[in-house]
Write a protein that holds these residues in place. Structure first.
Motif, PDB file in Angstrom:
ATOM      1  N   GLY A   1      28.618  86.933  64.935  1.00 27.51           N
ATOM      2  CA  GLY A   1      29.607  87.299  63.933  1.00 27.51           C
ATOM      3  C   GLY A   1      28.964  87.711  62.619  1.00 27.51           C
ATOM      4  N   LEU A   2      27.939  86.969  62.199  1.00 26.80           N
ATOM      5  CA  LEU A   2      27.232  87.326  60.964  1.00 26.80           C
ATOM      6  C   LEU A   2      26.561  88.687  61.077  1.00 26.80           C
ATOM      7  CD1 LEU A   2      25.591  83.905  60.012  1.00 26.80           C
ATOM      8  CD2 LEU A   2      27.449  85.062  58.798  1.00 26.80           C
ATOM      9  N   LEU A   3      26.162  89.059  62.297  1.00 26.55           N
ATOM     10  CA  LEU A   3      25.565  90.378  62.495  1.00 26.55           C
ATOM     11  C   LEU A   3      26.574  91.482  62.206  1.00 26.55           C
ATOM     12  CD1 LEU A   3      22.848  91.603  63.440  1.00 26.55           C
ATOM     13  CD2 LEU A   3      23.811  91.712  65.736  1.00 26.55           C
ATOM     14  N   GLY A   4      27.861  91.167  62.391  1.00 23.77           N
ATOM     15  CA  GLY A   4      28.886  92.113  61.991  1.00 23.77           C
ATOM     16  C   GLY A   4      29.170  92.070  60.511  1.00 23.77           C
ATOM     17  N   VAL A   5      29.152  90.875  59.933  1.00 22.15           N
ATOM     18  CA  VAL A   5      29.533  90.691  58.531  1.00 22.15           C
ATOM     19  C   VAL A   5      28.436  91.123  57.560  1.00 22.15           C
ATOM     20  CG1 VAL A   5      30.017  88.948  56.763  1.00 22.15           C
ATOM     21  CG2 VAL A   5      31.184  88.847  58.957  1.00 22.15           C
ATOM     22  N   VAL A   6      27.249  90.544  57.722  1.00 21.76           N
ATOM     23  CA  VAL A   6      26.248  90.639  56.663  1.00 21.76           C
ATOM     24  C   VAL A   6      25.741  92.059  56.431  1.00 21.76           C
ATOM     25  CG1 VAL A   6      23.983  89.844  55.888  1.00 21.76           C
ATOM     26  CG2 VAL A   6      25.601  88.214  56.896  1.00 21.76           C
ATOM     27  N   PRO A   7      25.377  92.829  57.467  1.00 22.66           N
ATOM     28  CA  PRO A   7      24.945  94.204  57.168  1.00 22.66           C
ATOM     29  C   PRO A   7      26.001  94.999  56.408  1.00 22.66           C
ATOM     30  CG  PRO A   7      24.308  93.614  59.388  1.00 22.66           C
ATOM     31  CD  PRO A   7      25.196  92.505  58.898  1.00 22.66           C
ATOM     32  N   TYR A   8      27.272  94.852  56.804  1.00 16.00           N
ATOM     33  CA  TYR A   8      28.308  95.575  56.065  1.00 16.00           C
ATOM     34  C   TYR A   8      28.463  95.029  54.657  1.00 16.00           C
ATOM     35  CZ  TYR A   8      32.799  97.394  54.545  1.00 16.00           C
ATOM     36  OH  TYR A   8      33.789  97.999  53.804  1.00 16.00           O
ATOM     37  N   ALA A   9      28.446  93.704  54.511  1.00 17.18           N
ATOM     38  CA  ALA A   9      28.613  93.113  53.186  1.00 17.18           C
ATOM     39  C   ALA A   9      27.481  93.525  52.250  1.00 17.18           C
ATOM     40  CB  ALA A   9      28.680  91.593  53.298  1.00 17.18           C
ATOM     41  N   VAL A  10      26.255  93.554  52.770  1.00 19.49           N
ATOM     42  CA  VAL A  10      25.109  93.977  51.954  1.00 19.49           C
ATOM     43  C   VAL A  10      25.275  95.431  51.539  1.00 19.49           C
ATOM     44  CG1 VAL A  10      22.633  94.472  52.036  1.00 19.49           C
ATOM     45  CG2 VAL A  10      23.496  92.285  52.901  1.00 19.49           C
ATOM     46  N   ALA A  11      25.594  96.289  52.513  1.00 18.43           N
ATOM     47  CA  ALA A  11      25.735  97.712  52.200  1.00 18.43           C
ATOM     48  C   ALA A  11      26.901  97.962  51.253  1.00 18.43           C
ATOM     49  CB  ALA A  11      25.920  98.497  53.497  1.00 18.43           C
TER      50      ALA A  11
ATOM     51  N   LEU B   1      20.514  93.964  66.679  1.00 19.21           N
ATOM     52  CA  LEU B   1      19.422  94.248  65.751  1.00 19.21           C
ATOM     53  C   LEU B   1      19.260  93.094  64.778  1.00 19.21           C
ATOM     54  CD1 LEU B   1      17.392  96.470  64.913  1.00 19.21           C
ATOM     55  CD2 LEU B   1      19.095  97.210  63.229  1.00 19.21           C
ATOM     56  N   SER B   2      18.057  92.519  64.691  1.00 21.68           N
ATOM     57  CA  SER B   2      17.874  91.337  63.859  1.00 21.68           C
ATOM     58  C   SER B   2      16.536  91.339  63.120  1.00 21.68           C
ATOM     59  CB  SER B   2      17.993  90.072  64.728  1.00 21.68           C
ATOM     60  OG  SER B   2      17.898  88.909  63.965  1.00 21.68           O
ATOM     61  N   LEU B   3      15.432  91.515  63.847  1.00 19.95           N
ATOM     62  CA  LEU B   3      14.120  91.395  63.226  1.00 19.95           C
ATOM     63  C   LEU B   3      13.924  92.337  62.031  1.00 19.95           C
ATOM     64  CD1 LEU B   3      11.284  90.228  63.112  1.00 19.95           C
ATOM     65  CD2 LEU B   3      10.637  91.756  64.992  1.00 19.95           C
ATOM     66  N   PRO B   4      14.329  93.612  62.102  1.00 14.96           N
ATOM     67  CA  PRO B   4      14.184  94.458  60.912  1.00 14.96           C
ATOM     68  C   PRO B   4      14.914  93.900  59.692  1.00 14.96           C
ATOM     69  CG  PRO B   4      14.597  95.808  62.841  1.00 14.96           C
ATOM     70  CD  PRO B   4      14.806  94.388  63.262  1.00 14.96           C
ATOM     71  N   PHE B   5      16.109  93.329  59.920  1.00 15.46           N
ATOM     72  CA  PHE B   5      16.848  92.741  58.805  1.00 15.46           C
ATOM     73  C   PHE B   5      16.162  91.487  58.280  1.00 15.46           C
ATOM     74  CE2 PHE B   5      20.806  94.803  60.728  1.00 15.46           C
ATOM     75  CZ  PHE B   5      20.827  95.817  59.785  1.00 15.46           C
ATOM     76  N   VAL B   6      15.557  90.707  59.163  1.00 19.59           N
ATOM     77  CA  VAL B   6      14.792  89.541  58.707  1.00 19.59           C
ATOM     78  C   VAL B   6      13.721  89.975  57.713  1.00 19.59           C
ATOM     79  CG1 VAL B   6      13.111  87.796  59.446  1.00 19.59           C
ATOM     80  CG2 VAL B   6      15.240  88.090  60.724  1.00 19.59           C
ATOM     81  N   LEU B   7      13.039  91.066  58.012  1.00 17.48           N
ATOM     82  CA  LEU B   7      11.986  91.558  57.113  1.00 17.48           C
ATOM     83  C   LEU B   7      12.568  92.126  55.818  1.00 17.48           C
ATOM     84  CD1 LEU B   7       9.686  93.206  59.778  1.00 17.48           C
ATOM     85  CD2 LEU B   7       9.115  91.245  58.341  1.00 17.48           C
ATOM     86  N   LEU B   8      13.744  92.736  55.893  1.00 19.18           N
ATOM     87  CA  LEU B   8      14.361  93.282  54.684  1.00 19.18           C
ATOM     88  C   LEU B   8      14.943  92.183  53.804  1.00 19.18           C
ATOM     89  CD1 LEU B   8      16.271  96.395  56.101  1.00 19.18           C
ATOM     90  CD2 LEU B   8      14.051  96.358  54.938  1.00 19.18           C
ATOM     91  N   TRP B   9      15.411  91.088  54.410  1.00 25.55           N
ATOM     92  CA  TRP B   9      16.124  90.059  53.657  1.00 25.55           C
ATOM     93  C   TRP B   9      15.315  88.790  53.418  1.00 25.55           C
ATOM     94  CZ3 TRP B   9      20.807  90.885  57.401  1.00 25.55           C
ATOM     95  CH2 TRP B   9      21.433  92.104  57.077  1.00 25.55           C
TER      96      TRP B   9
END
Length: 672
Positions: A257-267, A364-372
């Protein structure tokens, strides 16, 4: 027509001009959803400043290199992309539940690797994959709205990341496919569009509308998409966790669920300043579930509800850890995902291929781990002994950082989503001395029969909609005490019985030989005699020994050979203790899983205690100890209304427990 090598060279020249001159290639700057080119130096410096982030970066590059070897056009999803996943429609890849996640993971991994490394081969391959995927099928052919959501994230992220490196033809192909799938998400009028708490608290809502929002921000000219996405994501954010941050779907589904929320919330925050994450006061508490479910040896978490023992796509947790500077959560995340744990740093759960690679089917997770991730945040070991989540879960430990430590869980509460809820109110787990003695069976075994609780006349709790309550929870000097009520978890209009009482008390006492005392009182409204079955499930690799000299059993752990003595203190004579024969036992009422997964023997070994009574008054003692050590001498006096239990340990310590239907009291003395 230019050869492929010339097209790639043209793209590289365009990219160089863009990077050096900052030329805006369209009215919408790209990349911009998660970073701009101007922000890359700071991102790279952050990664280089942290040992664990440098290791995570190396894994990202290794994964991107693996994607470079993926077959060239024409692109098609193949059966070996879906190891371990069932196909619907006679093997049609369009019917796989992870179709969209494969696209998202490939394109996002390659795209971010390209920016962080400067290697344009990754851009070329990502464009090849994304364009060919767009040409391989129509979104209407895919299995469900989740595939639409996953794939829409992939197209939105790819369109943003790769825009400067695509030619106009490629941009048009990708944008056309993005608009097709986003239109399906926007026009959707099914169950996941409803304003209903049970809908708004489930990951489907987040995956569906978070993807729609990313598509809106990626193309920049669809305000109606953005408005709907924001409204629905706000509804999810306000519903999916309790007041203490517990996502009742469990760790894995909460992370999805966070994978749906957080990328959109950040953007969205980057584009407009609107902060959807900041609107939910429990957001900083969400990683606590991961912390408390982590098994003493790290790497795994307790599997509760429809969840595995892994974190799945945990980049959303990393965003919360960094944003709110959660040092203890970072420590636990590294124990599970870092070098000491699974070693994938959020890159996905272990593959079904058995080759110690992460699954391609995770989001998709690891790229976001590095960005965040935050290189300046130092992990810190927790020190609390227990934790109570308000929706009805209690976790207990004797410490942290010790692989031979003890962990106990107790669940009796409400699940907001229902769909992933197991029939397990008043159930417990017990891990100690490196062994899993009493387990939660994990993903498929949803029924009460498969959990450490009690059956009435062979009947368990309501599927999905049952609920329990934590009546009492208390940290004491030498113990942690919890009492749960599961009466409402049983069907009220059952023709065979209606329960007036279904309470369980659990006392956890840490120490060199940690133990649990479990007390069960159940009774029907008509006060009739019924058959009650007390259940304990242990790992399939453990050994169960039924003790002939007393009512009880012994579990021999498979990891280290440590022991757990199970003493049945009440009922004293009429109780029957045995290991269940599971050879012909199958999980009822489950579709779309194999017969192998339906076999209960695949998931656990089962100990049962049966008695017929008005109230069984079960009193059971579980004591963990090293093999070869002397167990405590156990003596009892009294009756079911007031039972005194005396444990005499070889070191001279004596614990006296007074057990009543209302409480369990512990006093301790020592002769040395």
């Amino acid at each position: 027509m230019k050869p492929l090598s010339s097209l790639r060279l043209d793209r590289r020249l365009t990219a160089i001009v863009f990077l050096l001159l900052g030329t805006q290639l369209s009215a919408q700057e790209h990349p911009s959803l998660f970073f701009t080119v101007a922000e890359l130096p700071a991102i790279k410096e952050n990664i280089a400043s942290s040992e664990w982030m440098r290791e995570a970066y190396e894994i990202l590059i290794a994964q991107a290199d693996e994607q470079l070897a993926y077959p060239p056009e024409p692109y098609a999803y193949r059966a070996d992309d879906f190891p371990g996943y069932a196909f619907g429609g006679g093997g049609d890849w369009k019917k796989s539940g992870i179709l969209g996640r494969i696209l998202e993971k490939r394109v996002g991994t390659l795209g971010v690797a390209g920016y962080l490394s400067g290697d344009h081969r990754y851009f070329d391959k990502a464009i090849e994959v994304m364009v060919a995927a767009a040409e391989a099928s129509e979104p209407e052919e895919w299995f469900s709205h989740l595939q639409h959501g996953d794939a829409a994230r992939g197209y939105a992220i790819g369109y943003d990341l790769l825009y400067p490196h695509m030619d106009e033809r490629e941009r048009n192909i990708v944008r056309e496919e993005l608009e097709k799938v986003a239109t399906l998400l926007y026009d959707y009028r099914g169950v996941w569009s409803r304003a209903d708490p049970a809908v708004e608290s489930q990951n489907h809502t987040a995956v569906h509308y978070g993807a729609l929002g990313l598509c809106a921000l990626a193309v920049g000219d669809k305000p109606q998409w953005q408005e709907k996405a924001t409204d629905r994501i706000r509804a999810y954010v306000n519903r999916f966790v309790d007041s203490t941050g517990y996502g009742t779907e469990g760790v894995d589904y909460t992370n999805y669920g966070l994978l749906g929320v957080v990328p959109y919330a950040v953007a969205l925050q980057r584009a407009t300043g609107e902060d959807l994450v900041g609107e939910q006061p429990a957001m900083p508490l969400i990683p606590d579930q991961m912390v408390w479910k982590m098994l003493p040896w790290g790497k795994e978490v307790i599997a509760m509800n429809d969840n595995p023992t892994t974190l799945g796509s945990s980049a959303g947790l990393m965003y919360l850890i960094s944003r709110y500077r959660l040092r203890e959560a970072l420590w636990a995340w590294l124990q599970i995902e870092g070098e000491a744990g699974g070693g994938f740093y959020g890159g996905g759960r272990p593959s079904h291929r058995g080759d110690n690679r992460p699954s391609i089917g995770d989001g998709l997770s690891l790229p976001f781990v590095l960005l965040w991730g935050d290189a300046g945040l130092e992990p810190r070991m927790p020190n609390a002994r227990s934790h109570h989540f308000s929706s009805g879960r209690v976790f207990m430990r004797d410490g942290w950082g010790d692989s031979l430590g003890t962990q106990v869980s107790f669940t009796s509460g409400v699940d907001y989503h229902h769909a992933h809820n197991h029939s397990d109110e008043n159930a417990f787990t017990f891990s100690a001395l490196g062994e899993e003695f009493a387990i939660d069976p994990g993903r498929f075994p949803w029924n009460t029969r498969s959990h450490n609780t009690v059956l009435v006349n062979g009947i368990g709790q309501i599927r999905g909609y049952g609920r329990g309550r934590i009546l009492e929870y208390e940290e004491r000097d030498s113990a942690v005490y919890v009492k749960g009520d599961a009466r409402e978890a049983f069907e009220r209009d059952s023709s065979s019985f209606v329960l007036s009482q279904a309470q369980r008390q659990l006392l956890y006492v840490p120490g060199e030989q940690p133990y649990l005392l479990i007390v069960d009182d159940l009774q029907t409204e008509d006060k009739s005699v019924n058959e009650y079955t007390w259940l304990l499930h242990t790992d399939t690799s453990n050994t169960l020994e039924i003790l002939p000299e007393k009512p009880g059993a012994r579990i021999v752990g498979a990891r280290r050979g440590a022991l757990c003595d199970v003493d049945v203190l009440w009922p004293k004579t009429q109780g029957t203790v045995r290991e269940s024969d599971l050879s012909d036992a199958y999980l009822p009422g489950v579709k779309n899983i194999s017969d192998s997964d339906r076999r209960l023997a695949k998931h656990f070994r089962e100990l049962s205690i049966k008695t017929s009574a008005v109230n069984p008054h079960f009193v059971t003692l579980l004591t963990a100890r090293e093999n070869g050590t002397t167990p405590p001498r156990v003596a009892t006096a009294g009756n079911a209304d007031r039972l005194e239990v005396r444990l005499s340990f070889s070191n001279g310590r004596q614990d006296t427990l007074v057990v009543t239907p209302e409480n369990v009291r512990l006093t301790r003395t020592t002769s040395r």
